[in-house]
Design a protein around this motif. Structure first.
Motif, short mmCIF file in Angstrom:
data_model
loop_
_atom_site.label_atom_id
_atom_site.label_comp_id
_atom_site.label_asym_id
_atom_site.label_seq_id
_atom_site.Cartn_x
_atom_site.Cartn_y
_atom_site.Cartn_z
N VAL D 258 0.87 -1.17 0.00
CA VAL D 258 0.00 0.00 0.00
C VAL D 258 0.91 1.22 0.00
O VAL D 258 1.94 1.21 0.67
CB VAL D 258 -0.89 -0.02 1.26
N ILE D 259 0.57 2.24 -0.75
CA ILE D 259 1.47 3.38 -0.87
C ILE D 259 1.41 4.26 0.38
O ILE D 259 2.43 4.54 0.99
CB ILE D 259 1.14 4.19 -2.14
N ASP D 260 0.24 4.71 0.74
CA ASP D 260 0.08 5.55 1.93
C ASP D 260 -1.08 5.03 2.75
O ASP D 260 -2.12 4.66 2.20
CB ASP D 260 -0.25 7.00 1.53
N GLY D 261 -0.95 5.10 4.08
CA GLY D 261 -2.06 4.74 4.96
C GLY D 261 -1.78 3.47 5.73
O GLY D 261 -1.74 2.39 5.16
N HIS D 262 -1.61 3.61 7.04
CA HIS D 262 -1.39 2.45 7.91
C HIS D 262 -2.73 2.00 8.48
O HIS D 262 -3.45 2.79 9.11
CB HIS D 262 -0.48 2.82 9.09
N THR D 263 -3.05 0.74 8.29
CA THR D 263 -4.25 0.14 8.84
C THR D 263 -3.87 -0.64 10.09
O THR D 263 -2.78 -1.21 10.15
CB THR D 263 -4.86 -0.83 7.81
N ALA D 264 -4.75 -0.69 11.09
CA ALA D 264 -4.48 -1.50 12.27
C ALA D 264 -5.73 -2.24 12.70
O ALA D 264 -6.84 -1.70 12.64
CB ALA D 264 -3.96 -0.64 13.42
N SER D 265 -5.52 -3.47 13.11
CA SER D 265 -6.57 -4.30 13.71
C SER D 265 -6.34 -4.26 15.22
O SER D 265 -5.27 -4.64 15.70
CB SER D 265 -6.44 -5.72 13.17
N VAL D 266 -7.32 -3.75 15.96
CA VAL D 266 -7.12 -3.46 17.38
C VAL D 266 -8.17 -4.16 18.24
O VAL D 266 -9.36 -4.16 17.90
CB VAL D 266 -7.22 -1.93 17.62
N SER D 267 -7.72 -4.77 19.33
CA SER D 267 -8.64 -5.30 20.35
C SER D 267 -8.30 -4.65 21.69
O SER D 267 -7.11 -4.54 22.02
CB SER D 267 -8.49 -6.81 20.50
N VAL D 268 -9.31 -4.29 22.44
CA VAL D 268 -9.10 -3.47 23.62
C VAL D 268 -9.91 -4.01 24.80
O VAL D 268 -11.04 -4.45 24.64
CB VAL D 268 -9.53 -2.01 23.30
N LYS D 269 -9.29 -3.95 25.97
CA LYS D 269 -9.98 -4.30 27.22
C LYS D 269 -9.93 -3.10 28.15
O LYS D 269 -8.87 -2.50 28.35
CB LYS D 269 -9.29 -5.50 27.87
N CYS D 344 -8.53 0.68 12.57
CA CYS D 344 -8.28 2.11 12.40
C CYS D 344 -7.26 2.34 11.31
O CYS D 344 -6.51 1.44 10.92
CB CYS D 344 -7.89 2.77 13.71
N LEU D 345 -7.28 3.54 10.78
CA LEU D 345 -6.46 3.90 9.63
C LEU D 345 -5.96 5.32 9.80
O LEU D 345 -6.74 6.22 10.13
CB LEU D 345 -7.31 3.82 8.35
N VAL D 346 -4.66 5.52 9.55
CA VAL D 346 -4.10 6.87 9.61
C VAL D 346 -3.25 7.09 8.36
O VAL D 346 -2.60 6.16 7.87
CB VAL D 346 -3.24 7.04 10.88
N ASP D 347 -3.28 8.29 7.83
CA ASP D 347 -2.34 8.64 6.77
C ASP D 347 -0.98 8.82 7.42
O ASP D 347 -0.74 9.78 8.15
CB ASP D 347 -2.78 9.94 6.08
N ASN D 348 -0.09 7.87 7.15
CA ASN D 348 1.16 7.81 7.90
C ASN D 348 2.10 8.97 7.61
O ASN D 348 2.94 9.30 8.43
CB ASN D 348 1.88 6.50 7.61
N VAL D 349 1.99 9.60 6.46
CA VAL D 349 2.91 10.69 6.15
C VAL D 349 2.30 12.04 6.51
O VAL D 349 3.00 13.00 6.72
CB VAL D 349 3.36 10.64 4.68
N ARG D 350 0.98 12.11 6.60
CA ARG D 350 0.35 13.36 7.04
C ARG D 350 0.10 13.30 8.56
O ARG D 350 1.01 13.61 9.32
CB ARG D 350 -0.90 13.62 6.19
N LEU D 351 -1.05 12.89 9.03
CA LEU D 351 -1.23 12.90 10.49
C LEU D 351 -0.15 12.06 11.17
O LEU D 351 0.30 12.37 12.27
CB LEU D 351 -2.62 12.38 10.90
N GLY D 352 0.30 11.00 10.48
CA GLY D 352 1.32 10.14 11.08
C GLY D 352 2.71 10.75 11.10
O GLY D 352 3.63 10.18 11.69
N ALA D 353 2.89 11.92 10.50
CA ALA D 353 4.22 12.53 10.49
C ALA D 353 4.12 14.05 10.36
O ALA D 353 3.98 14.75 11.36
CB ALA D 353 5.07 11.92 9.36
#
Lengths: 371, 371, 371, 371
Positions: D258-269, D344-353
């Motif tokens: 994927v060129i831009d955008g980090h996806t994450a699979s998250v589980s929370v307690k 969740c998903l973040v633009d890694n080079v914009r909000l992510g950097a």
């Protein structure tokens, strides 16, 4: 293991840790004629076991007997090379010139995938499915350089290789070609490792590969050209206007997001004949070459696989045909501008590189040029 | 909002849920001349709110005012279409013929991206950066069909569009072309949604797109051809040998793993002139067209962006230039076979489709053909 | 050809033109136990020669003897099926239920890759590298249904398969697991052909695969669960809160632009034990299963290949290990939340589908359940 | 241009030719508070005009006024930096430590994307949509180091950034979290240029990114942790077992094509609460942060975009939302093991950097920390 009673010949591999070097190892690890004896790489890798020195990128594991083999520097005096009957070179061109020359001067026989000696008037430039007859210049090469045994044989650029096999079939069937227009769509593995950054090629095309177009335009003429009757000079027919040769070739080369397999869109004009599409298809289908007559181990059962489906060949589906040792041709149809258009495909790292070097050496064995 | 005092014209969109339809919505949602009034799609979608009826695949959200708009059937009697000053069609060709004709017969004005009427001798085939003068045939179209108001204007195939803009610049600068050889590397979005299966294109090239080569070879001649002095007939110059026209075009079309942006490798021969590479680059750089003179909203500041870097244009980096409304040209260099070779790139879904329809309609507004 | 003196058993393939069906053909075309006798597909394909009925997407050609074989409808009475000792099913679940039942009722033996009977209390759900002992329920299945010969054996979902092999190794080594958290990165081939549209997956991740998470969470418990002493009932231990079973599994499944090979990120908590990372690595490395003990033709030399390199396994490099019949495991390391984390990889179309069906049938042959 | 009467502040960019540096330039070229004044890069680039020194990889052109700007060495004494009110750093970590310290010692203010000072007990680690209150430690930083004006503020790792925004919304709504399990699918741009070789990632997943998992596990606790009442110390709550902090985080990081955008699979307690899925969705939807209250230019209208469609967010379709300055969340559903799972998903080079560094500086301006 032997083939027809032949004893296995010890071989060395230069540039053993690179993309082409890895293919040499994969293809030679169970070869009937050859046995890997020495591995050469940069001084950074020398002294390490192969598995540690390389970033192996093939989908078959490193052969067990190679894993712990210690990598040498690329010097003819480094351990093991002196005993090699052939040395295969997958070196980068920036170092290949000097290293290959030093091996030749040490009376070693080099079959090289590098570009450095392709245009040398003493060195044959051989696509094994096309012009192994050019090996005849070797005697002249050795004599000119005053070497008893050492010589260099080169094979062609990966894109050129995929192109000249169908062109050879056309010339064999219908006489000289006049004009060839070709646009390639080349795989990333053609650029080695790390090679093309992913940011440059994902969801993208890069319409430029440095030096590649000139190689196709020039090499085609040497490969499809003749050798004089005394086997001392290649016939390149460079025209007065400085065009490269007998066949007027215009190439555009591009990089596409494909792992292995160079595709080309080709339009061709004959000098004298006007064969029908059916005759041309037949010529492709029936093309046979010296590598097949000699029945060397790497020769494919078909030099050209002619595809009938309208959307073939495709790199992912067809690059593995005959273990990557043939050229696929499809979409043979009339060209509104020239005589015929077609698509061709070559596995750039196998027939386009390592397999050609190896098949050339196999042919040289059969011709008594490696002993 | 108005432009130069013009009142906004209500527009309809046929095929509104498809790939081109989505671009129409994106590009028209804040347009100075046009206001989306009616959305048409298949009977499967009709009656649903747009956001539910479509699988939106653009990276900007569905405009809020469109989300809840109810999709209609593609019938001139369906709610809303009667009031539309223009109807844009992004329909598939298998249904576009009948539907567009029914709208025309209802005295509606259609600007269509479909191929059905491109070869119709009454319908202009217009690339807005090249031949808006062909709109002059509209009076003849309406008269012939006995319609007071309804007519159809088509725009070209996406690949043709990217090709004819630089060709027009060359003809403008140096007179008629004789021969064009082109190989395209086309994006997957050109095939709509779901379109190309991922198993067919990941790590692959598909060297065939049905009907595409014929479109390029034929459409180029209509677009670059003339209209007679009475504005009633296109001048296609079909030659005796059945070749398509004045310019001999040979096209090969391939699909590559690129999302948006068709790249083409082009070689061109002039009929009479031999301009230098510098003159040709200047002609590309300075090319201006009627859309720019009229200063319509979608006209790009540059019709052609000439790239100096040796590895440009590239689809991922250059398709968004001028909001996808221009053509990128690069690698302008001598061709060993013809006169000049270059690479060109067009955003296939914007200038190659929706933007052309819209810009054509903008020009028609400025010419008083839409009121 | 025979294996240990066995006569080859005629087999049928249902869904022969699909993605899994093509793998069945590729893997069975030179099989020591089985010989392809009948091919079934939809009525649209029935009556055609196989090469015409299918869009072959593998990188090895259609076996010659299959090309011209006429495809039948998926009916037990269609030509050829009655003589089959086993029928392999690669059918889509929307038709598999009825068709497989009709074959069973005709006293045919079905080894199915479809999901329809996986949760059936009479049908074993077998991952061949894990629980072939569950074949023991077959006698009860036949008896309950009053069938002399016919029965159905299913294999697991592709992602489940890649997960349960390492989980089985952990339970074998260290006793019951308590909790499993898994996120998958699944290949496009898992969705068949045409399957995932390229516009959905190029430069993208789709974080959802319909029904897949439930399959992983449920199937894991049946596969790793027991069979009662009379071989008539599976022990699923569904808990009072409705959780699926003994092992609490939470799965997230995503689709990534990979052709073949499902990767999974797994965290695991043991119920009772706290083995060290080294002990766990040893358990993976030394895991042996019944398929290996029986030495059936498709059993891999290693059920689990443990990778030492910090960035392995990777789908492109490791999916072909042992002909796609093993599971790769790497990055075994402590989990700050549970006990241990690792990455696993399975070839989703081979061990994850066709290879499992075939290996299950091979085991059944060895156990005398197919004659 | 001014904002609320503020005069534009001159800014410098360190690492201006890299991936993050290019984003700084793109985002700052028309910024209401800041005006690019000095560009710093390696000595190899210094002295060249920017357009020549960089390989620009964004799909918008280099701003005209930047093209010819001469690149300086990354020294506080190099031309232009002394006048800068803020210096943004996109430097690689191997050089960032010393360079940023030298700028601070020269009483310059650095907002850095590099990791070097993130764990420094004097430096705030700020995700602008989460914890700008941590800027309060700056007075203590300056005092401790005896500096009148210079200080360093860092922003988080790109993956951490995408994770902590939804985690902050959960803690704001429902009190402390106890456990977080996360698996990321990260874009290639996260590795810079040339970064990931295409041979490593086409048709592949690389299940390892060096040091990334530790960053997520550690940084999350500093960002979501407190600052003591005297604003001199962060509250990290490192537990006795050496676990990182209050929240037990377990991360697995992978690289996907994927060129831009980090996806994450998250589980929370949660530690104490058991909110319903609807309550959690509401908390995501309604999350507001200080950047929004201050209404700084880069603050997105929504910090979190909650997606309802079952297959969203997706990097290609959602990374551009709110100009890459928000986090997308979707698939909020119960977790069989913990309390809730989501993507969740973040633009890694914009909000992510770059966007985070810039938004942090905007907030600092509003708080009077930059004058």
């Amino acid at each position: 293991m032997t083939s027809g009673g032949k004893k296995q010949i010890k071989v060395g591999i230069l540039g053993a840790t690179g993309t082409v070097g890895q293919r040499f190892i994969q293809l030679l690890s169970a070869h009937p004629y050859f046995k890997i004896h020495a591995l050469g790489a940069s001084s950074r890798s020398a002294g390490q076991e192969y598995a540690k020195a390389t970033k192996w990128k093939l989908n078959t594991p490193i052969p067990d007997e190679i894993k712990t083999k210690v990598v040498q520097e690329c010097k003819p005096t480094a351990e093991g090379f002196a005993e090699c009957g052939v040395v295969f070179s997958g070196l980068d061109h920036d170092v290949a010139g000097d290293i290959e020359e030093s091996f030749r001067q040490s009376n070693l026989i080099i079959f090289s995938n590098a570009k450095n000696y392709r245009r040398d008037p003493l060195c044959p430039l051989i696509v094994p499915l096309v012009n192994p007859s050019h090996l005849s210049i070797i005697a002249h090469q050795k004599k000119t350089l005053g070497l008893e045994k050492g010589y260099i044989v080169t094979n062609a650029n990966c894109s050129t290789t995929g192109l000249v096999v169908p062109l050879a079939a056309l010339e064999k069937g219908f006489g000289p070609l006049k004009t060839v227009m070709v646009t390639t769509l080349q795989a990333i593995s053609g650029s080695g490792y790390p090679g093309v950054p992913s940011l440059d090629i994902l969801d993208n095309v890069v319409p430029h590969i440095g030096g590649e177009e000139e190689k196709i335009e020039w090499e085609t003429n040497k490969i499809l050209g003749g050798l004089n009757s005394s086997n001392t000079e290649f016939d390149l027919h460079v025209s007065e206007e400085g065009k490269y040769g007998r066949i007027n070739v215009s190439a555009t080369t591009t990089r596409v997001p494909v792992i292995d397999g160079h595709t080309a869109s080709v339009s061709v004009k004959f000098r004298d004949s006007k064969p029908t599409i059916e005759e041309i298809q037949k010529a492709f289908r029936e093309y046979r070459c010296e590598a097949q007559e000699l029945n060397v181990p790497s020769a494919p059962p078909q030099a050209i696989v002619l595809h009938e489906a309208p959307d073939r060949p495709q790199p992912r589906l067809d690059r593995d045909l005959h273990n990557g040792a043939c050229v696929s041709v499809g979409r043979v149809r009339p060209c509104p501008v020239f005589d015929v258009k077609f698509i061709c495909l070559v596995d750039n790292v196998r027939l386009g590189a390592a397999t050609s070097s190896i098949m050339n050496a196999e042919i040289a064995v059969e011709k008594g040029l490696i002993v």
